[in-house]
Design a protein around this motif. Structure first.
Motif, PDB file in Angstrom:
ATOM      1  N   LYS A 154     -28.032 -28.884 -11.606  1.00 20.33           N
ATOM      2  CA  LYS A 154     -29.353 -28.689 -10.956  1.00 20.33           C
ATOM      3  C   LYS A 154     -29.180 -28.477  -9.466  1.00 20.33           C
ATOM      4  O   LYS A 154     -29.985 -27.816  -8.824  1.00 20.33           O
ATOM      5  CB  LYS A 154     -30.234 -29.929 -11.211  1.00 20.33           C
ATOM      6  CG  LYS A 154     -30.712 -30.005 -12.644  1.00 20.33           C
ATOM      7  CD  LYS A 154     -32.025 -30.755 -12.753  1.00 20.33           C
ATOM      8  CE  LYS A 154     -32.528 -30.704 -14.200  1.00 20.33           C
ATOM      9  NZ  LYS A 154     -31.466 -30.561 -15.199  1.00 20.33           N
ATOM     10  N   SER A 178     -28.960 -23.423 -23.948  1.00 22.46           N
ATOM     11  CA  SER A 178     -28.845 -24.023 -22.596  1.00 22.46           C
ATOM     12  C   SER A 178     -29.551 -25.370 -22.649  1.00 22.46           C
ATOM     13  O   SER A 178     -30.371 -25.624 -23.538  1.00 22.46           O
ATOM     14  CB  SER A 178     -29.520 -23.127 -21.559  1.00 22.46           C
ATOM     15  OG  SER A 178     -30.873 -23.496 -21.457  1.00 22.46           O
ATOM     16  N   TYR A 224     -25.897 -20.363 -19.952  1.00 19.65           N
ATOM     17  CA  TYR A 224     -25.999 -20.161 -21.407  1.00 19.65           C
ATOM     18  C   TYR A 224     -24.610 -20.253 -22.028  1.00 19.65           C
ATOM     19  O   TYR A 224     -23.634 -19.755 -21.462  1.00 19.65           O
ATOM     20  CB  TYR A 224     -26.554 -18.746 -21.692  1.00 19.65           C
ATOM     21  CG  TYR A 224     -28.027 -18.600 -21.403  1.00 19.65           C
ATOM     22  CD1 TYR A 224     -28.469 -17.777 -20.367  1.00 19.65           C
ATOM     23  CD2 TYR A 224     -28.966 -19.299 -22.151  1.00 19.65           C
ATOM     24  CE1 TYR A 224     -29.816 -17.655 -20.100  1.00 19.65           C
ATOM     25  CE2 TYR A 224     -30.320 -19.170 -21.879  1.00 19.65           C
ATOM     26  CZ  TYR A 224     -30.742 -18.341 -20.849  1.00 19.65           C
ATOM     27  OH  TYR A 224     -32.076 -18.222 -20.585  1.00 19.65           O
ATOM     28  N   PRO A 230     -34.156 -14.740 -17.530  1.00 25.93           N
ATOM     29  CA  PRO A 230     -33.444 -15.156 -16.294  1.00 25.93           C
ATOM     30  C   PRO A 230     -32.530 -16.340 -16.581  1.00 25.93           C
ATOM     31  O   PRO A 230     -32.464 -16.856 -17.696  1.00 25.93           O
ATOM     32  CB  PRO A 230     -34.574 -15.553 -15.367  1.00 25.93           C
ATOM     33  CG  PRO A 230     -35.650 -15.981 -16.295  1.00 25.93           C
ATOM     34  CD  PRO A 230     -35.539 -15.127 -17.516  1.00 25.93           C
ATOM     35  N   VAL A 231     -31.887 -16.774 -15.568  1.00 29.53           N
ATOM     36  CA  VAL A 231     -30.988 -17.946 -15.666  1.00 29.53           C
ATOM     37  C   VAL A 231     -31.817 -19.086 -16.244  1.00 29.53           C
ATOM     38  O   VAL A 231     -33.012 -19.185 -15.918  1.00 29.53           O
ATOM     39  CB  VAL A 231     -30.474 -18.302 -14.246  1.00 29.53           C
ATOM     40  CG1 VAL A 231     -29.891 -19.695 -14.216  1.00 29.53           C
ATOM     41  CG2 VAL A 231     -29.499 -17.257 -13.784  1.00 29.53           C
ATOM     42  N   PRO A 232     -31.194 -19.926 -17.074  1.00 29.85           N
ATOM     43  CA  PRO A 232     -32.004 -20.996 -17.723  1.00 29.85           C
ATOM     44  C   PRO A 232     -32.899 -21.703 -16.708  1.00 29.85           C
ATOM     45  O   PRO A 232     -32.466 -22.042 -15.614  1.00 29.85           O
ATOM     46  CB  PRO A 232     -30.965 -21.967 -18.263  1.00 29.85           C
ATOM     47  CG  PRO A 232     -29.712 -21.199 -18.335  1.00 29.85           C
ATOM     48  CD  PRO A 232     -29.794 -20.065 -17.371  1.00 29.85           C
ATOM     49  N   ASP A 276     -35.303 -24.492 -15.148  1.00 32.70           N
ATOM     50  CA  ASP A 276     -35.349 -25.961 -15.139  1.00 32.70           C
ATOM     51  C   ASP A 276     -36.742 -26.369 -15.622  1.00 32.70           C
ATOM     52  O   ASP A 276     -37.681 -26.519 -14.846  1.00 32.70           O
ATOM     53  CB  ASP A 276     -35.120 -26.437 -13.694  1.00 32.70           C
ATOM     54  CG  ASP A 276     -35.227 -27.962 -13.655  1.00 32.70           C
ATOM     55  OD1 ASP A 276     -35.318 -28.557 -14.755  1.00 32.70           O
ATOM     56  OD2 ASP A 276     -35.217 -28.536 -12.571  1.00 32.70           O
ATOM     57  N   THR A 309     -32.709 -23.185 -10.372  1.00 38.04           N
ATOM     58  CA  THR A 309     -31.322 -22.733 -10.122  1.00 38.04           C
ATOM     59  C   THR A 309     -31.376 -21.209  -9.963  1.00 38.04           C
ATOM     60  O   THR A 309     -31.203 -20.485 -10.925  1.00 38.04           O
ATOM     61  CB  THR A 309     -30.417 -23.062 -11.320  1.00 38.04           C
ATOM     62  OG1 THR A 309     -31.061 -22.511 -12.494  1.00 38.04           O
ATOM     63  CG2 THR A 309     -30.318 -24.564 -11.498  1.00 38.04           C
TER      64      THR A 309
END
Lengths: 540, 314, 142, 229
Positions: A244, B140, B164, C109-111, C113, C137
């Motif tokens: 994160k 993910s 991923y 898109p990117v995982p 949050d 992220t």
């Protein structure tokens, strides 16, 4: 037999016989500030056996909880804390210091013919650093123990509320104790060998200690920096290992396993070193392939640094890295195999007497062979994908760590008990305890191979019903195992009081420790030992 | 020819790949048995044959035999290299998913799996796939590292936050297959299971058409199944004990005090609102922001089913 | 009684001064080089110059040149283990990058949050799909 | 290795130093002075190995994070003042030089010079720490702190990771400087009391080795943190 260079006056020897390292000085202070490697070894022995009891208790709790699915004696959170403590105590507090720091500290200088280790003060400092580290780990136990597993994987370890910082700080401090022991032994082996003892005439126990110390010195600092980064991650939220915050959890796994795989060789090499001492003595035959065993110890130490990635085949690592680590893992299997073949070959045409140390050595060969062969399953990429993080892995590393190192440690303890304490233990009780341990161990962990293959995941508090019979069977095995160790504790302690006096050489060994009184005098020898022949040359 | 002697050791072979892994597993197993018998057998034989009787006398003291030592170094080396290549080959063949595979997105969050089909159908804790068709999971995690483990397909892959990872399989056996989480992720790690159902082509088509619902099962039975499969049981008990949320036992029709003083009667509207927007009216003494929203995860019929089930819990 | 054996080797002061001078010169060089942007070459130059300086300090200031062979092996083996660690650990850091959208057909898109969204009351949990989600992220413009 | 075999037939008094026919610095379990010197130097080199690997771990983390977040690291690097870095490097190289001269002085029995060089080395180390103090206080002032304490304005998202690593690396190095200073102080105190001569100067040499290693680490730290664009 090694000639005594200076023919010490026999009268001196007899009086010296009653004056040994235990009664040379009286009082608690003489133990607390001792610089004598034998006393430090005995203090380490006491501490690690206490840690072993604590860790073993945790193991029995884990097994008791798993006798049936659902809640048996504790909730999920407590269970996670108990198995984490079992792992952390057994690894950091017991198995890494056990043979090097306890038996190694006592025996290495004597086997080399030296008066003491190279840096006695550093040796004592190493013990007290161990005690401070142990206090931190036990403190973590009291303030809501860590529930992350002994691997402290991020981001779980950085986000859980339990006292991970105290446990990691404990492990960080214990790392220094391990480094100092390793550093001490390398300097001792290089500089303090008896006159005439070339590298080829050194007992194989010293070769094992040498290889172990090389790993301790090179791998442990990386554990130090890993735990330091983990503590900083948790305290300051630096964000190196937490996705994160932009970090990479797999990087933590690389850091952790770069230490932890060589650490498993820190555990097994001393075990192998003891077996190389026991088998020749009780077969009354020189070791077969001395050079091969010595060099394979060092080979394992070096190649051990190349293979850490096989713990991460399913961690999202690239296929290229997986291939490289899998190939190197198979290379490291070869030296272990060579050693086992050499030990069995040593027994060929020997004259084998089945005293307790030999029984433990035979148990070691049996269990370590299973441990080693099941390692082949886990080194193969496609099979490991199925077996990773299941009970198959739990069974494999217990066969190698417990069936290997712990059995070898107790073999070494029984082998050198007369030398350390000057007393003999009761042979019959010892044989029963060895049998109980062997049976209990196999019942507990053979079933776990099947559990793991059928897909039972690791670190599970609750499990689907189809696994219940095997789990119950394994739990019963753990009771037998616990019984075996209890019996051993009983007769070893009893031998301190009632054991009959041990002679200088109860087993007929030819290495240096059997040519000095038991328990040895404060400076190990009443003469200057000279090595005139190889460590296992028996007059046939 | 696949007489798989070790069948009791391994779970059901759910795909062709599973069979190839089992073949290699069996090869290593029997190889291990041969070496084991060789080593432990000769050890036992030597112990028996060369047992010490009285004082040991004229024991031959040979210390090494170069030829023997070379052979037992080279032969194991060759064998392990063969195992390496075989293992690497079958591993690589299974790492690259065919292009036409059904792509399902998998989200792991603390102690439950969530599946999202290309057409937007979302299910929690269970998913269906058609038989004999490659399925690719794109996974993910929302919080810590989990690991998606399908024993019957011999497949496992860690599920990492912030990126991923993928895993694919081609099921050949219909029926229910168990999914485990195998990377330690906290208290509910052992509860974090899911269920894969492999249907025939048309049964799958029918399932996916009506958004993953069961037409015929009575509402309260469906509610009972959803109570477990949607992981309500992780936080709401049905036997009165308090976990993270209030117990469902005897809750129906009761008036509850809400943080902020007001009270509310537990009825259809309150349950539906709390399911869709958990933080709207939180019962006093319970934390806000713990329960995740089920908006888009539970169809209306499923919410009704849970309501019916709660009515039965006296 | 002092036997003039090799471990008491005394290096003349002149040699120390020369090494000191060389270290200063090398520092000057590496600083000057840093003002120009040679891209990846900068890292190479920086590491090479630093290694030369390190070797000078090792061999002369720390007497490694006149020391027993084993001490040299001990010290230079650390470089091997360090390179091994860095090499294999970063080998697949490329494969572990937060995945770029183009890698997936529906360029999700990117995982995301999602817990950040889910916690925020009433927020529509952005689940993949077209609209650009607020993600903690963000992508990595490499 | 000439080992004078002298049968110390029975246990003698346990104190380390007061031993009639041995030089007083020789510990009882060594057979002669040279064996003790070589053992302690080998021990020191092994300890240096662990230090190099400790910092090596940090360099690996730095390399990994830099490859992941190149822009953030570039932006973070802009905040560091190159001049202070250069001054610090020169100061440390000077201290390494004076330390080496100190060891040379102790080898050639020049007690006065040894004390002077050790004092100069201590002063250089002190100036290094003072400069470090200024750098840190400037960072604290601008809020350029690691992790969750990072409050400064930043375009790229992960500048806090750069400063996390910056403070970790230079902080750990600073702790080693302080440890080095206390070791030099201890050796200085023993030098003043005249413990060292051309036969026995191992503590000076070992502390020198440690100090050179601390300088070595800074030689690598300086370009990676300060210079790389």
């Amino acid at each position: 037999m090694s000639t005594k260079y200076v023919d010490s006056v026999s009268s001196v020897e007899s009086t010296a016989h009653s004056e040994n390292y235990i009664n040379a000085k009286k009082g608690l202070m003489s133990w607390i500030v001792t610089l004598d490697h034998k006393r430090i070894g005995v203090m380490y022995l006491g501490s690690i056996l206490f840690a072993f009891m604590l860790g073993g208790l945790m193991a029995l709790l884990v097994r008791l909880e798993l006798i049936a699915p659902g809640r048996t004696i504790m909730g999920p959170k407590t269970y996670n804390q108990v198995f984490t403590l079992h792992g952390a105590i057994m690894v950091f507090l017991f198995i890494i210091p056990s043979i090097p720091a306890a038996l190694g500290n006592f025996m290495l200088p004597i086997l080399l013919g030296a008066k003491d280790v190279a840096f006695p003060r550093l040796n004592l400092a190493s013990y007290y650093i161990y005690v401070v580290g142990a206090i931190f780990c036990v403190a973590s136990l009291l303030m809501g123990a860590a529930d992350t597993g002994w691997t402290f994987y991020t981001p779980y370890s950085t986000t859980t509320g339990t006292s991970v910082v105290s446990m990691t700080l404990g492990a960080f401090i214990l790392g220094f104790s391990s480094i100092f022991t390793g550093l001490n032994f390398i300097a001792t082996i290089h500089k303090l060998r008896a006159p005439g003892m070339t590298w080829g005439k050194m007992p194989l126990f010293c070769w094992g200690m040498y290889a172990t110390s090389v790993i301790q010195v090179i791998a442990t600092p990386v554990l130090g920096i890993t735990l330091l980064l983990l503590i900083m991650e948790k305290v300051l939220g630096v964000g190196i290992f937490d996705a994160k915050l932009g970090g990479d959890p797999v990087l933590y796994q690389h850091f952790f396993w770069f230490y932890s795989h060589p650490a498993v060789y820190i555990m097994i090499l001393p075990g192998m070193a003891i077996i190389s001492e026991i088998i020749p003595v009780f077969s009354h035959k020189t070791i077969f392939g001395y050079r091969a065993i010595a060099l394979s110890s060092v080979a394992i130490a070096i190649i051990g640094f190349l293979v850490w990635g096989h713990h991460m085949f399913t961690s999202g690592q690239s296929e290229l890295a997986g291939m490289i680590f899998s190939f190197l893992t198979f290379l490291v299997a070869i030296p272990s195999g060579i050693k086992v073949f050499n030990w069995v070959a040593t027994m060929y045409k020997g004259s084998i007497s089945l005293n307790t140390p030999m029984l433990y050595a035979l148990a070691f060969l049996f269990l370590f062979t299973i441990g080693g062969l099941t390692g082949l399953f886990l080194g193969t990429l496609s099979v490991d994908v199925h077996l990773h993080d299941t009970y198959f892995v739990v069974a494999h590393f217990h066969y190698v760590m417990m069936g290997g190192t712990v059995i070898a440690f107790f073999g070494g303890l029984h082998y050198w008990w007369p030398k350390i304490t000057g007393r003999m233990y009761s042979e019959s009780l010892a044989k029963i305890a060895c049998a109980l341990t062997f049976i209990g161990f196999n019942v507990t962990f053979l079933t776990q191979f099947v559990l793991g293959s059928r897909g039972m995941p690791r670190r599970y508090y609750n499990y689907v019903d189809q696994f219940q019979p095997l789990h119950a069977f394994s739990t019963v095995g753990s009771w037998i195992l616990g019984l075996g160790f209890l019996l051993m504790a009983f007769y070893l302690l009893a031998s301190l009081k009632t054991g009959k006096k041990a002679s200088d050489n109860p087993w007929g060994g030819v290495t240096f420790e059997w040519q000095t009184p038991s328990p040895p005098p404060e400076h190990n020898f009443n003469y200057v030992p000279v090595a005139t022949h190889g460590p296992y040359e028996y007059k046939s | 020819m696949n007489m798989f002697l070790l069948a009791p050791f391994m779970p059901l072979q759910g795909s062709e790949y599973a069979k190839s892994v089992d073949l290699l597993y069996e090869f290593i197993f029997w190889l291990g048995v041969v070496f084991f018998i060789g080593i432990v057998g000769s050890m036992a034989y030597f112990v028996f044959k060369y047992k010490r009787v009285g004082e040991p006398r004229n024991i031959p003291q040979f210390s090494h035999n170069f030829a023997l030592e070379v052979t037992w170094s080279v032969i194991p080396l060759i064998i392990v290299i063969v195992i390496f290549f075989w293992g690497f080959d079958s591993y690589m063949s299974n790492r690259i998913a065919p292009n036409d595979s059904l792509e399902i997105k998998v989200y792991a969050k603390k102690w439950q799996w969530e599946f999202e089909y290309p057409d937007g159908t979302r299910t929690l804790g269970e998913f269906h796939v058609p038989k004999d068709k490659p399925v690719k999971l794109i996974m993910s995690s929302d919080d810590v590292i989990h690991s998606f483990f399908l024993p019957t397909m011999r497949q496992k892959m860690d599920v990492l936050p912030g990126r991923y990872t993928t895993l694919w399989f081609q099921p050949t056996v219909e029926g229910k297959h168990q999914v485990f989480c195998t990377e330690y992720c906290g208290d509910g790690h052992s509860e974090m299971m899911a269920e894969l159902t492999v249907d025939s082509q048309d049964k799958y088509k029918e399932w996916i058409e009506n958004g993953g619902l069961d037409k015929d099962t009575p509402l309260d039975q469906l509610g009972a199944r959803l109570y477990k499969s949607r992981n309500c049981n992780t936080c709401h008990s049905i036997d009165g004990t308090r976990i993270q949320g209030p117990t469902f036992k005897g809750i129906w029709g009761r008036t509850e005090r809400i943080t902020g003083g007001t009270t509310v009667v537990v009825d259809e509207n309150y349950v539906r609102e709390s399911v869709m927007d958990p933080n709207a009216k939180v019962v006093e003494g319970y934390e806000r922001g713990v329960m995740p929203t089920y908006k888009g995860l539970l169809k209306d019929r499923e919410v009704n089913a849970i309501i019916e089930y709660m009515k039965t819990l006296k | 009684m002092s036997s003039g054996n090799h471990s008491h080797h005394v290096i003349p002061v002149k040699v120390y001064a020369a090494i000191f001078g060389a270290l200063l010169v090398l520092t000057y060089i590496t600083v000057q080089v840093s003002y120009f942007n040679f891209g990846v070459l900068n890292i190479a130059v920086a590491v090479v110059v630093a290694t030369i300086k390190a070797m000078l300090v090792c061999l002369y200031f720390m007497h490694l040149r006149y020391d027993t062979v084993f001490n040299r092996i001990v010290f230079f083996s650390t470089a091997i283990f360090l390179a091994l660690f860095m090499g294999l650990a970063l080998l697949d850091s490329g494969a572990r990058l937060p995945v770029k959208p183009s890698q997936f057909a529906d360029n999700s898109p990117v995982p995301v949050d999602r817990t950040a969204e889910a916690a925020a009351p009433g927020a529509q949990p952005a689940v993949g799909g077209a609209e650009a989600p607020k993600s903690a992220t963000p992508e990595n413009k490499h | 290795m000439s080992t004078a075999i002298h049968g110390t037939s029975h246990g003698h008094s346990q104190d380390h130093h007061g031993h009639h026919d041995h030089p007083e610095y020789l510990q009882h379990h060594f057979s002669d002075a040279e064996q003790q010197v070589e053992a302690s130097k080998l021990g020191m080199w092994l300890f240096l190995v662990t230090e190099v690997l400790l910092f090596g771990g940090l360099f690996v983390a730095f390399a990994a994070m830099r490859s992941l977040h190149y822009e953030s690291f570039h932006e973070g690097h802009e905040h560091l003042s190159k001049t202070l870095g250069i001054i610090n490097t020169v100061v440390l190289i000077l201290s390494s030089f004076t330390m080496a001269l100190g060891v040379h002085a102790s080898q050639t029995n020049q007690k006065k010079k040894l004390i002077n060089y050790l004092v100069v080395t201590l002063l250089c180390a002190l100036t290094f720490l003072v400069i470090k103090y200024f750098e840190y206080s400037e960072k604290f002032h601008h809020g350029l702190l690691p992790g969750r304490y990072f409050t400064a304005h930043h375009e790229n998202p992960h500048v806090s990771i750069f400063f996390g690593l910056y403070f970790l690396m230079t902080g750990l190095h600073g702790i080693h400087i302080i440890a080095g200073m206390s070791a030099i102080g201890w050796v200085l105190w023993r030098a003043i009391k005249g413990h060292f001569n051309s036969e026995y100067y191992t503590p000076v040499e070992n502390v020198g080795l440690y100090w050179h290693l601390v300088d070595l680490v800074w030689i690598y730290l300086f370009p990676l943190l300060y210079l790389l664009p």
